[in-house]
Design a protein around this motif. Structure first.
Motif, short mmCIF file in Angstrom:
data_model
loop_
_atom_site.label_atom_id
_atom_site.label_comp_id
_atom_site.label_asym_id
_atom_site.label_seq_id
_atom_site.Cartn_x
_atom_site.Cartn_y
_atom_site.Cartn_z
N ARG A 23 0.79 -1.63 -0.24
CA ARG A 23 -0.09 -0.06 0.04
C ARG A 23 0.64 1.51 -0.19
N LEU A 36 3.04 5.13 -4.17
CA LEU A 36 1.64 4.12 -4.63
C LEU A 36 0.32 4.90 -3.88
N SER A 38 -0.72 5.28 -1.23
CA SER A 38 -2.14 4.29 -0.91
C SER A 38 -2.71 3.85 -1.93
N GLN A 39 -2.56 3.78 -3.44
CA GLN A 39 -3.12 2.39 -4.02
C GLN A 39 -2.07 0.82 -4.11
N ASN A 41 -1.33 -2.06 -4.74
CA ASN A 41 -0.34 -3.24 -5.66
C ASN A 41 -0.68 -4.26 -5.34
N CYS A 120 0.53 -0.24 -9.41
CA CYS A 120 0.27 0.94 -10.18
C CYS A 120 0.59 2.39 -9.88
N ARG A 122 2.78 5.38 -8.97
CA ARG A 122 2.46 7.06 -9.46
C ARG A 122 3.83 7.62 -8.75
N GLU A 127 0.43 10.73 -11.15
CA GLU A 127 -0.12 9.66 -12.31
C GLU A 127 0.33 10.26 -13.51
N LYS A 166 -4.59 2.99 -18.34
CA LYS A 166 -5.01 2.38 -16.68
C LYS A 166 -6.40 3.40 -16.86
N ASP A 192 -0.88 1.34 -15.59
CA ASP A 192 -0.21 -0.02 -14.68
C ASP A 192 0.03 -0.97 -15.41
#
Length: 646
Positions: A23, A36, A38-39, A41, A120, A122, A127, A166, A192
């Motif tokens: 995360r 990330l 908090s996206q 993986n 994903c 960043r 992004e 993505k 991604d």
């Protein structure tokens, strides 16, 4: 979503959540930058045409190998008849994240499988302008932007890959769910990627493979790390990292046999968790759990000098004095010319975000500081000397830090009362003159006086000591309330200069004896402790101590004074230890054990009824408080030679 596993080497740091997804992914500082945001993986598994992301439908467990920052994670899916076992770490000094994965077929039938790893990123927290491509020379995926490069690959089984644009309808995540990756070679923008390993398993058969990530600031660093992996092998890198952490703990072990195995193991786990949050450049961040993003669009990935001071006192007491030198050098480098430290700092030393204004409502200039953050670093530095006996280091710190901080503390006082002038409280919520803050300033000046003597500045030592005594007298005069028979949280002045007493029950008053303003058994301290325990203890729930009356932060119910915190509960335990009520101290330490996650991580605070972690998890200060309380109890039992304990 609270984190179950943290891995770090002081530069590269990841958080892994309850679904075994990465995360938070920080590089090149612990706590900066989060690539990330908090996206997730995430990890997905395809078996004989069926696909499942690892989510709540899986049975999972989380732990670490004993006395190490090597994680043990399992995930079992009864529908797929598959079990995954992860042994995971970040190499002790090279920026390599390693997952050693064992996959087991739990069925009586042959199964074809694929394990997919989704990314994903960043990069640099945006992004915009990302690129991902397959590198045929290095045989892996590379995500890059600016001075951030992330390489992804595997060993042991055949692989496939993809990179994609993505959005909500398509992307690498969609290809993963289909079970087939398209081997797209390059993509840029908001992107991604997916990496898959594949094979077949006979009934009840197991196979192993490695999935790993390399990070660097340029392509050449990735090449060098790849060469290291090929030359030394991932198995060796994993094993030597585990051995290193075990030695890191073993060489400093000072705990007596009387402490239970559970308490000792949590002590070691807490030391390792603290180390994971300690950046190589000296900033020890409060927490890297970005589940806190929903509040003010900010996080805890900062160094608060106060937290750092408390944390370094625990580390120094444990014997890690070389490590804490980095923190003190960081403070020396960033203290202002006026002698105070700012609210908080980013791991690279720049000023952190703040909500403390530089002027009052009438636009009169005021310092937006918490003075305890300056004072406590001086207190911690003297504690560092007591553990290290390194006079040369103190001499270097004295001229560039101690003198500045001490002179500021001397000058930043009310000429009439001799109390420190107004600043913000340790909870960062209100401005005034607080008993806790004044006590830290008293202790800071006493420590500065002792440090001055050590380096031969006797005249300054006298000045600091005399000022400290005036502040102590002022605390007892203005901040102890005879009417209520206990210490006040603080005092404020109205526009006419009249003093307004704040009688709110406040847990930080439990620290007054720690700063030697009064003895632990002084009647004023005893009365204060009794009032706090009566008014702030969670009676109808899990127990534990709230911060103060009507604490609003993440508040669950108006029927409690607030939520129980680890640090506040342990402040009470420390007082019990100091006055020899060891059974009560043990009881509160065991209360903490009941709050830990499977892997031994401690949150900031908890739901008073369910015990669920609230706010961030883990909180570095919670872990250092546990270590400090164990150290204090350990030392006291040895000093008193209490028969039933020693």
């Amino acid at each position: 979503m609270n984190k179950e596993i943290v891995l770090s080497n002081g530069r590269f740091f990841v958080n892994i959540d309850k679904d075994i997804a990465i995360r938070d992914f920080y590089f090149p500082y612990v706590g900066m930058y989060n690539h990330l945001n908090s996206q997730a993986n995430s990890i997905g598994v395809w078996v004989n045409g069926k696909f499942r992301w690892i989510d709540d439908s899986w049975e999972k467990s989380f732990d670490y190998k004993e006395n190490s920052l090597v994680a043990k994670i399992t995930a079992t899916n009864q529908d797929l008849h598959i079990k995954l076992e992860f042994t995971s770490t970040i190499h002790k000094y090279s920026d390599i994240l390693i997952h050693k994965v064992k996959i087991t077929n739990l069925s009586s039938e042959k199964q074809d499988f694929k394990v997919f790893f989704y990314h994903c990123f960043r990069l640099n927290e945006s992004e915009i302008g990302n690129t991902a491509y397959y590198d045929p020379k290095l045989k892996g995926l590379i995500h890059y932007k600016g001075s951030t490069y992330v390489y992804i690959s595997s060993e042991g089984l055949d692989y496939e890959y993809t990179v994609a644009k993505k959005n909500h309808e398509s992307g690498a995540w969609k290809e993963i769910e289909s079970g087939i990756l398209s081997k797209t070679k390059i993509m840029q923008g908001e992107i991604d990627s997916g990496w898959g390993v594949k094979g077949e398993l006979q009934p009840l058969e197991s196979k192993e493979f490695f999935y790993y990530i390399l990070v660097g600031k340029k392509y050449e660093e990735i090449e060098n790390l790849k060469n290291k992996v090929e030359k030394e092998g991932l198995e060796h890198l994993l094993e030597e990292t585990e051995d290193y952490w075990k030695s890191w703990i073993k060489t400093k072990d000072r705990l007596i046999p009387a402490l239970s195995r559970d308490l000792k193991n949590q002590y070691y786990r807490s030391l390792l968790t603290i180390k994971a949050h300690f950046d190589n450049e000296g900033a020890v961040v409060a927490a890297n759990d970005t589940s806190i993003y929903k509040f003010n669009k900010d996080h805890y990935s900062y160094l608060w000098p106060r937290d750092g001071a408390f944390i370094c006192m625990a580390l120094d007491n444990a014997g890690y004095t070389r490590l804490t030198e980095k923190f003190f050098k960081f403070c020396k480098k960033h203290i202002t010319n006026y002698g105070y430290l700012l609210h908080k700092y980013s791991p690279d030393g720049t000023a952190g975000s703040s909500w403390h204004p530089w002027c009052d409502e009438d636009e009169n200039y005021q310092l937006p500081i918490q003075e305890d953050e300056t004072a406590l670093v001086v207190v911690a530095l003297y504690n560092h000397y007591l553990n290290s006996k390194d006079v040369e280091f103190i001499d270097m710190m004295y001229n560039g830090f101690v003198r500045k901080a001490a002179n500021f503390m001397v000058s930043y006082t009310d000429p009439k009362t001799h109390l420190p002038l107004e600043s913000y409280d340790l909870w960062e919520e209100r401005r005034g003159v607080f008993t806790y803050t004044a006590s830290t300033v008293y202790a800071g000046l006493v420590a500065a006086s002792k440090l001055a003597v050590l380096v031969g500045n006797k005249e300054e030592a006298v000045i600091y000591k005399e000022k400290a005594e005036k502040i102590r007298e002022a605390i007892l005069t203005y901040l102890y309330d005879e009417e209520s028979g206990r210490f006040l949280r603080g005092i404020y002045k109205d526009k006419n200069g009249n003093i307004i007493k704040d009688k709110t029950l406040e847990s930080s008053l439990l620290l007054i004896h720690e700063f030697d303003v009064v003895e632990a058994e002084d009647y004023r301290m005893i009365n204060t402790v009794k009032a706090i325990e009566e008014g702030l203890w969670i009676k109808d729930g899990i127990g534990g101590l709230a911060r103060y009356e009507n604490d609003y932060y993440h508040r669950v119910s108006e029927n409690t004074p607030g939520n129980p915190w680890i640090i506040t509960t342990l402040w009470l335990a420390n007082w019990y230890t100091e006055v020899g009520l060891f059974d009560k101290a043990f009881s509160l330490l065991n209360w903490v054990l009941k709050r830990r996650t499977q892997a031994g991580l401690l949150a900031e605070q908890f739901d008073p009824y369910t015990g669920e972690p609230l706010s961030v998890c883990p909180l570095t200060w919670s872990h250092s408080s546990f270590c400090y309380s164990i150290q204090k109890l350990n030392k006291k039992l040895i000093e008193q030679k209490t028969p039933e304990y020693v």
